[in-house]
Motif scaffolding. Structure first.
Motif, short mmCIF file in Angstrom:
data_model
loop_
_atom_site.label_atom_id
_atom_site.label_comp_id
_atom_site.label_asym_id
_atom_site.label_seq_id
_atom_site.Cartn_x
_atom_site.Cartn_y
_atom_site.Cartn_z
N GLU A 396 0.86 -1.01 0.33
CA GLU A 396 -0.32 0.24 0.39
C GLU A 396 0.47 1.09 -0.11
O GLU A 396 0.67 2.15 -0.71
CB GLU A 396 -1.11 -0.49 1.35
CG GLU A 396 -2.18 1.55 0.89
CD GLU A 396 -3.14 1.21 2.38
OE1 GLU A 396 -3.30 2.17 2.57
OE2 GLU A 396 -3.11 0.18 2.85
N GLU A 400 0.59 4.17 -3.49
CA GLU A 400 0.40 5.36 -2.44
C GLU A 400 1.44 6.37 -2.91
O GLU A 400 1.35 7.79 -2.83
CB GLU A 400 -0.42 5.68 -1.32
CG GLU A 400 -1.59 4.68 -0.95
CD GLU A 400 -2.57 5.43 -1.62
OE1 GLU A 400 -2.77 6.32 -2.30
OE2 GLU A 400 -3.81 4.26 -1.45
N ARG A 436 -5.02 -0.30 -5.87
CA ARG A 436 -5.33 0.34 -4.77
C ARG A 436 -6.68 -0.59 -4.07
O ARG A 436 -6.46 -0.78 -3.10
CB ARG A 436 -5.52 2.35 -4.82
CG ARG A 436 -5.84 2.61 -3.66
CD ARG A 436 -6.43 4.27 -3.62
NE ARG A 436 -5.03 4.93 -3.62
CZ ARG A 436 -5.02 5.82 -4.85
NH1 ARG A 436 -5.87 5.85 -6.25
NH2 ARG A 436 -3.52 6.18 -4.69
N ARG A 440 -6.92 -2.75 -1.18
CA ARG A 440 -7.66 -2.34 0.46
C ARG A 440 -8.87 -4.01 0.61
O ARG A 440 -8.51 -4.27 1.40
CB ARG A 440 -8.02 -0.98 -0.49
CG ARG A 440 -6.98 0.18 0.22
CD ARG A 440 -8.31 1.60 -0.22
NE ARG A 440 -7.67 2.23 -0.17
CZ ARG A 440 -7.96 3.54 -0.48
NH1 ARG A 440 -9.54 4.21 0.14
NH2 ARG A 440 -7.06 4.83 0.21
#
Length: 527
Positions: A396, A400, A436, A440
């Motif tokens: 992650e 990001e 993403r 998640r």
């Protein structure tokens, strides 16, 4: 006279120094006075045991998912229902209180006094590092839930404790990451024998990476994840067995709450209230339909993909194996019978007795009830951080940061492969937005019911999307008691109605009883 809720007397610190597994069971703590406590290494170790006592609990870890869209707490007196449905207030007696300085005060006391003990410098520094970690962990939890909290790093008088003010969250978080970086240089990578379960270098670095990810300090999180990856951890071969007592302390576990079966104060009776009445429990926590729907099909497609093969009338067929490892659903063979919450008159029918109002039960941590002669007093360790989380944190943080190289895919692939799922389809997940979404979802299903989902909702600011409206459970119908065949003919059951105020509900209320004692604390917005 009101009992001060922050200041913990020395006697309290001593008498609470109970055991968590054999490595903490050194000697009876009520035999010590502050004058005699520091005369031997064994006595100092017993004092450190008092810091370990209660630093985290199975109760708080398991119930935290009820604040999220993953599960529902049907009994208000378990203190998480109102936090989950948006009705919590500062004066509500049925709201969990994690505004807790007990561990922090014990650690402060230990750190200030242990230099008196006649022990070698290396051992003393390690003992201090363990206490510093435990203190930092509690500050992580409190700053995550309440925002600004008093940053107390020394013993306080009663007067000081009653007037201490809240420290800005950013300063608390800096203290946490600085402390974890420092103790990571001191703590060992591993322990053996009766010391297994103590705080390690990996635990310090992994918690630091979690804090950095949550605070969007992605570059630092990546670096700390890389350091953890170099320490020799790995994914345990079997996802279901990972959470069983017979296989605890395996290579995937970085930090856990250690419990010992048949100890009066092991605080692990919570596992006994997860199953429904048909299994002798209370179904205090019920996974939601939303969580069940998050699991992909075995072909790697989501259930809303027309090409996935998902059949709403056979919703549990050909699903990600982690679903059956984490959730007991209608027709699943569980503890020598087919679970049936949907047939009227069945022992586990969703609307009767102490049964699950969603029709789903928690299976993770209690996969096989027959493992436990007394399921109310188990020795199951509750995992707080494991290597899979580190891999997902790394993926992650890279995503990001705008990075989607092979190391990102590999981190996710390793987790999916262990679960028996296909590797990431590079042609579908070929951009940052798609990755993403994937990472998640992977966090949700991989770490389901382990107490992290609320933190994800909080930091992704998705509360208004996922924690409002109706909480649904399974559809009704029948389960064949002989074969487990599920026939769904009815609608989804309704367990709760939730609301979410984004100006308020991302933080918990400072308990009013704390503010009655300390008038300087103030309150979070909206409460």
């Amino acid at each position: 006279m009101k009992r001060n809720l922050l200041y913990i007397l020395l006697a309290g610190a001593l008498t609470q120094a109970a055991c968590q597994k054999d490595f903490l069971d050194k000697s009876p703590t009520d035999a010590y006075s502050n004058g005699s406590l520091w005369t031997t290494e064994a006595a100092a170790s017993a004092a450190l045991a008092g810091c370990y006592k209660g630093w985290e609990t199975s109760y708080n870890t398991i119930y935290m998912d009820a604040v999220s869209d993953n599960s529902y707490s049907q009994w208000a007196w378990d203190n998480y229902q109102h936090l989950g449905n948006g009705t919590a207030t500062a004066t509500d007696p049925q709201v969990a209180n994690q505004w807790d300085f007990v561990t922090i005060q014990k650690c402060n006391w230990f750190i200030e006094n242990v230099d008196q003990a006649p022990i070698d410098e290396k051992t003393r520094n390690r003992f201090k590092a363990e206490a510093r970690f435990l203190r930092a962990y509690r500050y992580f939890v409190m700053s995550q839930l309440y925002g600004d909290v008093p940053l107390v790093v020394k013993n306080l008088s009663v007067q000081e404790a009653n007037t201490v003010s809240r420290t800005p969250r950013a300063d608390v978080r800096k203290f946490i990451t600085d402390e974890l970086a420092a103790v990571a240089q001191i703590l060992p990578q591993t322990y053996d024998g009766s010391d297994v379960g103590r705080i390690t270098k990996g635990a310090a670095l992994a918690l630091r990476a979690r804090v950095e990810l949550f605070d969007k300090n992605y570059a630092a999180a990546i670096e700390d994840c890389k350091k953890v990856m170099a320490l020799g951890y790995g994914l345990y071969k079997n996802y279901t067995d990972l959470f069983r007592q017979d296989f605890e302390n395996n290579k995937e576990v970085i930090l856990d709450v250690q419990y010992k079966a048949n100890e009066k104060d092991n605080a692990n009776t919570d596992l006994g209230i997860l199953p429904s009445s048909g299994y002798g429990g209370w179904a205090s926590l019920s996974p939601t339909q939303s969580l069940v729907d998050a699991y992909e099909m075995t072909n790697g497609k989501t259930i809303d993909d027309p090409a996935s093969g998902y059949d709403a009338n056979n919703p549990y067929v050909n699903r990600d194996p982690r679903l059956a490892a984490s959730v007991v659903y209608p027709g699943l063979q569980y503890n020598d019978k087919f679970y049936d919450p949907i047939t009227p008159g069945a022992a586990d029918y969703y609307s009767e007795g102490n049964n699950s109002p969603t029709g789903y039960l928690v299976r993770k941590f209690v996969p096989f009830l027959k493992d436990f002669p007394d399921m109310w007093n188990t020795g199951v360790n509750i995992i707080v951080i494991r290597y899979a989380e580190v891999l997902l944190t790394y993926a992650e943080a890279q995503i990001e940061s705008g990075v989607m190289d092979n190391s990102v895919y590999q981190a996710i692939d390793d987790i999916r492969a262990r679960a028996g799922m296909p590797l990431v389809n590079r042609t579908v997940y070929n951009n940052i937005a798609a990755l993403r979404t994937l990472v998640r979802r992977e966090r949700r299903v991989e770490l389901a019911l382990e107490g992290l989902r609320w933190y994800d909702i909080q930091r992704w600011q998705i509360g208004t999307t996922v924690r409002t409206g109706t909480v649904y459970g399974t559809r009704l119908g029948t389960v064949d008691a002989n074969t487990g065949k599920v026939t769904l003919t009815g609608n989804h059951v309704v367990a709760d109605q939730r609301s979410f105020n984004p100006q308020r509900d991302y933080l918990w209320p400072v308990p009013q009883k704390e503010r009655d004692i300390n008038k300087t604390l103030g309150q979070n917005p909206g409460y």
